[in-house]
Write an enzyme that holds these catalytic residues in place. Sequence first.
Site, PDB file in Angstrom:
ATOM      1  N   HIS A   1      -7.412  -5.324  -1.594  1.00 18.78           N
ATOM      2  CA  HIS A   1      -6.233  -4.549  -1.223  1.00 18.78           C
ATOM      3  C   HIS A   1      -5.394  -5.304  -0.193  1.00 18.78           C
ATOM      4  O   HIS A   1      -5.918  -5.896   0.752  1.00 18.78           O
ATOM      5  CB  HIS A   1      -6.686  -3.206  -0.667  1.00 18.78           C
TER       6      HIS A   1
ATOM      7  N   GLU B   1      -9.385  -3.922  -6.482  1.00 22.95           N
ATOM      8  CA  GLU B   1      -8.803  -2.817  -5.717  1.00 22.95           C
ATOM      9  C   GLU B   1      -9.094  -1.462  -6.345  1.00 22.95           C
ATOM     10  O   GLU B   1      -8.921  -1.284  -7.556  1.00 22.95           O
ATOM     11  CB  GLU B   1      -7.284  -2.977  -5.634  1.00 22.95           C
TER      12      GLU B   1
ATOM     13  N   SER C   1       0.836  -1.195   0.000  1.00 24.08           N
ATOM     14  CA  SER C   1       0.000   0.000   0.000  1.00 24.08           C
ATOM     15  C   SER C   1       0.879   1.255   0.000  1.00 24.08           C
ATOM     16  O   SER C   1       1.711   1.420  -0.882  1.00 24.08           O
ATOM     17  CB  SER C   1      -0.973  -0.046   1.180  1.00 24.08           C
TER      18      SER C   1
END
Length: 308
Positions: free
Chosen positions: A275, A245, A150
């Site tokens: 995610h 995502e 991320s």
Amino acid sequence: MTTNGKHSTEFTELVDSLRSAPFAADTTTVPELRANFERFAASFYDPPPTEFVADRAGNVPVEWTYTQGCDRSRVVMYLHGGGYSIGSIPAYRDMCARISHGTGAAVLSVDYRLAPEHRFPAAVDDSVAAYRWLLSKGFAPAQIAFAGDSAGGGLTVSTLVALRDAGAELPAAAVCISPLTDLAHTGASVHEKAHADPIVTPEGSHAYGVRYLGEDGNLADPLASPLYADLHSLPPILIQVGTSECLLDDSLRLARKLRDAGSLVDLDVWPEMIHIFSFFASRIPESRRALDYVTSFIAEHLGPRPTA
């Protein structure tokens, strides 16, 4: 990767659970977000036998992760996710232990400073400092790989760019899991996948960007949003992402730009995965397979373990 369109019961239950209690990152206070994430991460903590050792890379707190029999002369420097505002070394111990176990290398988890207390470029400064500290301890670049998820995936690329521009020799390889590479959120998937993503929302991700850069900050700054950086002369990079995502286009466009710049890229796209899906490897079979791919990539580029 998963290709048959069928998912495990564990994965389906996880998605249902996430949808029932969404991450309201745009309306929840930062202390609450941090506490909520720590509790959430603790529910996925079931690492293999591991030794965790606190250390300091100069002024940056770090933690060594050593699984049984790992080669401590090879290291994966891990940069955790959390929108540059949440996440921690303890929250990622399970993932770092699994990376150490899968690669046969040590992992160095970096506790870079978080926003809004420490805004951009604090995170980049700290990750660069941690790498330079590794070099000062005698690790050769060929013995080091970067990995992050991320925001930590975006920070991985930003760190490579900052080091390259400073003339430093770069690590052997890097892994970006569901990377956040465009804080300006210009990718179509940000809105097209909003209904499918149970973790990231357009509003929440924008809120993280503003916390990191400030109200008047440039969301397209190349060291904050490495999609806008010059990406030449970087080491081999694995980008792993799921098609459900919001940040899917952050990965697809990054891979395209890296290839256009002449870099070696492995784009690993998993149908209907969410995610940071590798994070859930303690409970989800698909996540374990995804993390196995990550560790195989790292192990290949770090080269064989030295013989006794």
